[in-house]
Write a protein that holds these residues in place. Structure first.
Motif, PDB file in Angstrom:
ATOM      1  N   ALA A   1       0.694  -1.183   0.226  1.00  0.00           N
ATOM      2  CA  ALA A   1      -0.227   0.084   0.103  1.00  0.00           C
ATOM      3  C   ALA A   1       0.890   1.413   0.086  1.00  0.00           C
ATOM      4  CB  ALA A   1      -0.906   0.010   1.176  1.00  0.00           C
ATOM      5  N   ALA A   2       0.422   2.354  -0.557  1.00  0.00           N
ATOM      6  CA  ALA A   2       1.214   3.662  -0.734  1.00  0.00           C
ATOM      7  C   ALA A   2       0.166   4.740  -0.293  1.00  0.00           C
ATOM      8  CB  ALA A   2       1.494   3.674  -1.969  1.00  0.00           C
ATOM      9  N   TYR A   3       0.679   5.744   0.427  1.00  0.00           N
ATOM     10  CA  TYR A   3      -0.222   6.866   0.799  1.00  0.00           C
ATOM     11  C   TYR A   3       0.425   8.112   0.544  1.00  0.00           C
ATOM     12  CZ  TYR A   3      -1.504   3.088   3.848  1.00  0.00           C
ATOM     13  OH  TYR A   3      -2.079   1.835   4.473  1.00  0.00           O
ATOM     14  N   LEU A   4      -0.247   9.163   0.011  1.00  0.00           N
ATOM     15  CA  LEU A   4       0.120  10.308  -0.328  1.00  0.00           C
ATOM     16  C   LEU A   4      -0.260  11.333   0.977  1.00  0.00           C
ATOM     17  CD1 LEU A   4       1.103  12.564  -2.518  1.00  0.00           C
ATOM     18  CD2 LEU A   4      -1.170  12.916  -2.971  1.00  0.00           C
ATOM     19  N   SER A   5       0.819  11.985   1.414  1.00  0.00           N
ATOM     20  CA  SER A   5       0.696  12.856   2.407  1.00  0.00           C
ATOM     21  C   SER A   5       1.026  14.170   2.213  1.00  0.00           C
ATOM     22  CB  SER A   5       1.975  12.414   3.619  1.00  0.00           C
ATOM     23  OG  SER A   5       1.667  13.420   4.500  1.00  0.00           O
ATOM     24  N   LEU A   6      -0.095  15.088   2.313  1.00  0.00           N
ATOM     25  CA  LEU A   6       0.049  16.383   2.056  1.00  0.00           C
ATOM     26  C   LEU A   6       0.059  17.304   3.093  1.00  0.00           C
ATOM     27  CD1 LEU A   6      -2.635  16.912  -0.719  1.00  0.00           C
ATOM     28  CD2 LEU A   6      -0.008  16.422  -1.243  1.00  0.00           C
TER      29      LEU A   6
ATOM     30  N   ASN B   1      -3.834  15.924   4.524  1.00  0.00           N
ATOM     31  CA  ASN B   1      -4.308  14.807   3.782  1.00  0.00           C
ATOM     32  C   ASN B   1      -3.424  13.395   4.107  1.00  0.00           C
ATOM     33  OD1 ASN B   1      -5.559  16.968   1.939  1.00  0.00           O
ATOM     34  ND2 ASN B   1      -7.210  15.535   2.434  1.00  0.00           N
ATOM     35  N   PHE B   2      -3.796  12.259   4.184  1.00  0.00           N
ATOM     36  CA  PHE B   2      -3.176  11.180   4.200  1.00  0.00           C
ATOM     37  C   PHE B   2      -3.746   9.850   3.456  1.00  0.00           C
ATOM     38  CE2 PHE B   2      -0.672   7.489   5.754  1.00  0.00           C
ATOM     39  CZ  PHE B   2       0.522   7.998   5.668  1.00  0.00           C
ATOM     40  N   VAL B   3      -3.590   9.936   2.005  1.00  0.00           N
ATOM     41  CA  VAL B   3      -4.744   9.328   1.486  1.00  0.00           C
ATOM     42  C   VAL B   3      -4.177   7.972   0.710  1.00  0.00           C
ATOM     43  CG1 VAL B   3      -6.304  11.287   1.133  1.00  0.00           C
ATOM     44  CG2 VAL B   3      -4.611  10.897  -0.468  1.00  0.00           C
TER      45      VAL B   3
ATOM     46  N   SER C   1      -1.808   0.471  10.202  1.00  0.00           N
ATOM     47  CA  SER C   1      -1.701   0.147   8.724  1.00  0.00           C
ATOM     48  C   SER C   1      -2.906  -0.662   8.253  1.00  0.00           C
ATOM     49  CB  SER C   1      -0.461  -0.619   8.193  1.00  0.00           C
ATOM     50  OG  SER C   1       0.086  -1.641   8.765  1.00  0.00           O
ATOM     51  N   SER C   2      -3.459  -1.499   9.077  1.00  0.00           N
ATOM     52  CA  SER C   2      -4.570  -2.489   8.694  1.00  0.00           C
ATOM     53  C   SER C   2      -6.100  -1.662   9.010  1.00  0.00           C
ATOM     54  CB  SER C   2      -4.424  -3.666   9.639  1.00  0.00           C
ATOM     55  OG  SER C   2      -4.824  -3.269  11.002  1.00  0.00           O
ATOM     56  N   LEU C   3      -6.004  -0.375   9.345  1.00  0.00           N
ATOM     57  CA  LEU C   3      -7.128   0.205   9.607  1.00  0.00           C
ATOM     58  C   LEU C   3      -7.777   0.648   8.300  1.00  0.00           C
ATOM     59  CD1 LEU C   3      -6.061   2.354  12.854  1.00  0.00           C
ATOM     60  CD2 LEU C   3      -7.538   0.228  12.855  1.00  0.00           C
ATOM     61  N   PRO C   4      -9.117   1.068   8.187  1.00  0.00           N
ATOM     62  CA  PRO C   4      -9.608   1.534   7.083  1.00  0.00           C
ATOM     63  C   PRO C   4      -9.005   3.062   6.603  1.00  0.00           C
ATOM     64  CG  PRO C   4     -11.406   1.161   8.651  1.00  0.00           C
ATOM     65  CD  PRO C   4     -10.033   0.990   9.260  1.00  0.00           C
ATOM     66  N   PRO C   5      -8.947   3.383   5.380  1.00  0.00           N
ATOM     67  CA  PRO C   5      -8.169   4.534   4.986  1.00  0.00           C
ATOM     68  C   PRO C   5      -8.808   5.746   5.608  1.00  0.00           C
ATOM     69  CG  PRO C   5      -8.861   3.362   3.235  1.00  0.00           C
ATOM     70  CD  PRO C   5      -9.241   2.408   4.330  1.00  0.00           C
ATOM     71  N   THR C   6     -10.015   6.046   5.868  1.00  0.00           N
ATOM     72  CA  THR C   6     -10.280   7.014   6.487  1.00  0.00           C
ATOM     73  C   THR C   6     -10.091   7.247   7.847  1.00  0.00           C
ATOM     74  OG1 THR C   6     -12.460   6.046   6.922  1.00  0.00           O
ATOM     75  CG2 THR C   6     -12.549   7.638   5.065  1.00  0.00           C
ATOM     76  N   THR C   7      -9.747   6.144   8.738  1.00  0.00           N
ATOM     77  CA  THR C   7      -9.263   6.301  10.027  1.00  0.00           C
ATOM     78  C   THR C   7      -8.115   6.540  10.044  1.00  0.00           C
ATOM     79  OG1 THR C   7     -10.873   4.533  10.596  1.00  0.00           O
ATOM     80  CG2 THR C   7      -9.102   4.834  12.170  1.00  0.00           C
ATOM     81  N   ILE C   8      -7.118   5.852   8.895  1.00  0.00           N
ATOM     82  CA  ILE C   8      -5.689   6.079   8.957  1.00  0.00           C
ATOM     83  C   ILE C   8      -5.326   7.753   8.810  1.00  0.00           C
ATOM     84  CG2 ILE C   8      -3.554   6.046   7.594  1.00  0.00           C
ATOM     85  CD1 ILE C   8      -4.589   3.162   6.827  1.00  0.00           C
ATOM     86  N   GLN C   9      -6.156   8.488   7.783  1.00  0.00           N
ATOM     87  CA  GLN C   9      -5.779   9.685   7.554  1.00  0.00           C
ATOM     88  C   GLN C   9      -6.335  10.415   8.981  1.00  0.00           C
ATOM     89  OE1 GLN C   9      -6.931  12.424   4.142  1.00  0.00           O
ATOM     90  NE2 GLN C   9      -9.177  12.215   4.964  1.00  0.00           N
ATOM     91  N   ALA C  10      -7.415   9.896   9.655  1.00  0.00           N
ATOM     92  CA  ALA C  10      -7.748  10.944  10.834  1.00  0.00           C
ATOM     93  C   ALA C  10      -6.765  10.813  11.894  1.00  0.00           C
ATOM     94  CB  ALA C  10      -9.225  10.272  11.086  1.00  0.00           C
TER      95      ALA C  10
END
Length: 658
Positions: free
Chosen positions: A209-214, A231-233, A635-644
């Protein structure tokens, strides 16, 4: 006590709530209170009161702690604080009878209930948020609230705290994120200047998995350099470049900062096509200064890391031989003792220790190589004594190359430390350091050893790609340092460009003037004179000025003659004045804060330029050979939770630091 013939006494006079958990029995002439949970026998005499019974219920191990608060007496309540779960019947105040408001502790009620026990005040809801913030702040797993050890700890620490589930604490984290995000919205809405945004790619250790951090970088109204994660999407590396640029644009518009954007900071390997698509979108609405000339900024520390990687890649075989040599020296106490004796014989001055490097931190490899090169003579003597085990020792040409390349790495380490350890990491500090690297690369390319010169050419190619994109922004930032102004360009450019220096300095100055003019157009002072004339012409009741003001013509004359005389601009005045003395602890933002009244337009420009993060690498990651990696707990959490969690963590830490 034998209770075989004891009789349970039911009396309407037993009004205290403690009798819900005790049986009052009579044994002869003695009254006994028996706990229904642990069967302990206590005095049940009317002369003994009920305080000792309440105290027992609070400590009773077999009784659930659920609802313990109702057993605190009114007398305790007056001394220690109020109990929201109980009220005092005023008519029965003398008898200290407790009237129960609600015996059921439902989750919905707990949110707003305040229980005071002794001198420690427990707000259930507040404590739940504190728990969620702790998890966010320290990267703890959400599931820790369901761990047995944690439950035991909390229960013993505060029995009245209602333990929460994993889902509940996740919901609390999301609520914190929403509240903190609103605060950031409000900060951006009131910002006096522009925002620069950095983009970074993270990965997860468990999968691909890859994430874009702004992150937003800006200088606030108090002239403090600030950073806020935006953001962390999740992104798919297989996406086309237009998809990546679209993700970034959507994030910027979601925050409503696309019109406030000044520049974006990318890794040096980010595709130019992605940058161009974003720049074109913003340029269509004329949001960017200088037609986007200063929009594309590449990370300076990332450039240094890439050049260091080239150097270490070239030294790959030599580095492996050094590792084997050090391993042999460290293999036994006898070998280490022999090595130390030889060091004394050849009078080695260094006191550095030999140690194996950490391949994940390139500076540790540099330190290993540097230390080994200083023991060069000792290694040669050791080979003479033990040629069998020291067969992998370097040859003389290899030692010479190692020493040369190590000097390259030393410069990169020093400059990286300047960039990441600076007390005031504003954009103005980068120009002289980058220019020194530029000059060194030119010299390294002249090395007669093709091994060295080819490496230098490879590094110089990367550097020139960076310089082409970023030199103008670096130069403008250096000009806005009152210790240097244009003098730093006049010092470095002739060394870099020779006879072409004057023309290139003029190009930079044209960029500065263009940038200044654009800021003057949006400055509140730009139309102050015209607004003053309009105000006078329209007439304001009670102001003493009306349409018959005989000096209106004079005001117009004064405005026209001032323009004709060409009064000095902020930029002209700034450049004409002497340089500010150089000192170690100089804070350029404090200087501009103090001098804003003198240079109102130029200070707007300084706020936007100096806020550009020429490096976006965190100090703890500055020498990493790999990219940023998401904590495995999340890392195993839902994307919205990771961003939060990631964004909230940054916001909370910033708040604590300030």
């Amino acid at each position: 006590m034998d209770m075989s013939d004891a009789v349970i006494v039911n009396s309407s006079r037993l009004k205290s709530i403690v009798w819900n958990d005790f049986d009052r029995v009579k044994k002869g002439d003695t009254f006994v209170a028996i706990c229904r949970h642990c069967k302990k026998k206590l005095s049940g005499s009317s002369t003994s009161g009920t305080s000792h019974l309440r105290n027992h219920l609070i400590r009773c191990q077999r009784r659930s702690n659920h609802g313990v608060a109702q057993y605190f007496s009114a007398k305790d309540k007056k001394k220690e604080g109020s109990l929201a779960l109980v009220t005092i019947d005023q008519e029965q105040k003398n008898d200290e009878v407790l009237s129960i408001v609600n015996l059921r502790y439902e989750q919905e009620q707990i949110k707003s209930e305040h229980v005071a026990i002794g001198s420690n005040s427990l707000f259930q809801r507040r404590s739940q948020f504190d728990l969620a913030r702790m998890i966010i702040l320290h990267n703890y797993p959400l599931a820790m609230v369901e761990h047995v050890g944690f439950k035991i700890f909390v229960r013993n620490l505060q029995p009245l705290f209602e333990l929460v589930t994993r889902n509940k604490v996740e919901a609390d984290c999301m609520e914190i994120y929403a509240k903190e995000k609103q605060k950031v919205y409000e900060i951006f809405d009131k910002l006096p200047g522009k925002i620069s945004v950095s983009a970074d790619v993270w990965t997860a250790s468990e999968d691909d998995a890859a994430y874009l951090s702004l992150a937003a970088h800006y200088i606030d109204e108090n002239w403090q350099l600030k950073k806020k994660n935006l953001n962390f999407v999740t992104i798919d590396p297989s996406y086309a470049e237009d998809m990546h640029s679209e993700v970034i644009m959507n994030c910027l518009m979601d925050w409503d900062i696309d019109r406030k954007l000044f520049s974006m900071i990318f890794d040096s390997f980010t595709s130019d096509n992605i940058v161009e698509r974003i720049r074109d979108r913003l340029s269509q609405n004329r949001f960017l200064h200088c037609n986007g000339q200063l929009f594309d900024v590449r990370c300076a520390v990332d450039l240094l890391n890439r050049m260091a990687h080239d150097a270490l890649e070239t030294l790959c075989e030599i580095t492996q031989k050094i590792r084997e040599s050090i391993r042999y020296v460290k293999s036994s106490e006898a070998t280490q003792a022999t090595f130390n004796e030889l060091a004394d014989e050849v009078q080695v001055e260094t006191k550095k220790c030999l140690c194996i490097d950490n391949p994940l931190k390139w500076n540790s490899t540099y330190l290993m190589l540097e230390a080994a090169s200083e023991y060069r003579k000792v290694f040669s003597c050791l080979r003479d004594r033990d040629p069998v085990n020291m067969k992998f020792l370097l040859s003389d040409p290899e030692w010479d190359r190692l020493i040369t390349v190590t000097s390259f790495l030393k410069l990169f380490v020093e400059v990286t430390n300047v960039f990441t350890r600076s007390k005031y990491p504003t954009a103005n500090i980068f120009f002289p350091e980058i220019c020194d690297i530029h000059l060194q690369l030119i010299e390294w390319c002249k090395n007669p050893d093709e091994y060295i010169s080819s490496l230098a050419l490879k590094m110089r190619k990367k550097f020139e790609e960076y310089w082409y994109k970023c030199s103008s922004g670096l130069a403008v930032a250096a000009m806005l340092d009152p210790r240097f102004k244009m003098k730093l360009l006049e010092y470095y450019y002739p060394q870099l460009y020779g006879d072409s220096a004057t023309e290139l300095i003029d190009d930079v100055f044209e960029c500065i003037k263009s940038l200044y003019n654009e800021h003057s157009m949006v400055s509140p002072l730009a139309s102050s004179i015209d607004q003053g004339l309009d105000w006078q012409a329209s007439g304001i009741p009670g102001s003493g000025k009306d349409s018959r003001d005989r000096l209106m013509g004079f005001d117009k004359f004064l405005h026209e003659t001032s323009q004709a005389e060409g009064s000095s601009s902020d930029l002209d005045k700034y450049l004409e004045e002497p340089l500010f003395p150089r000192n170690v602890d100089f804070n350029v933002l404090n200087w501009w804060k103090v001098h804003t009244p003198r240079y109102p337009i130029l200070s707007m420009m300084a706020r936007n330029i100096l806020g550009i993060p020429i490096s976006k690498v965190a100090a703890e990651s500055r020498f990493d050979t790999g990219g940023r990696m998401l904590n495995h707990n999340w890392s195993s959490l839902p994307p919205t939770t990771i961003q939060a969690l990631m964004c909230s963590q940054d916001w909370i830490r910033s708040e604590l630091e300030s």
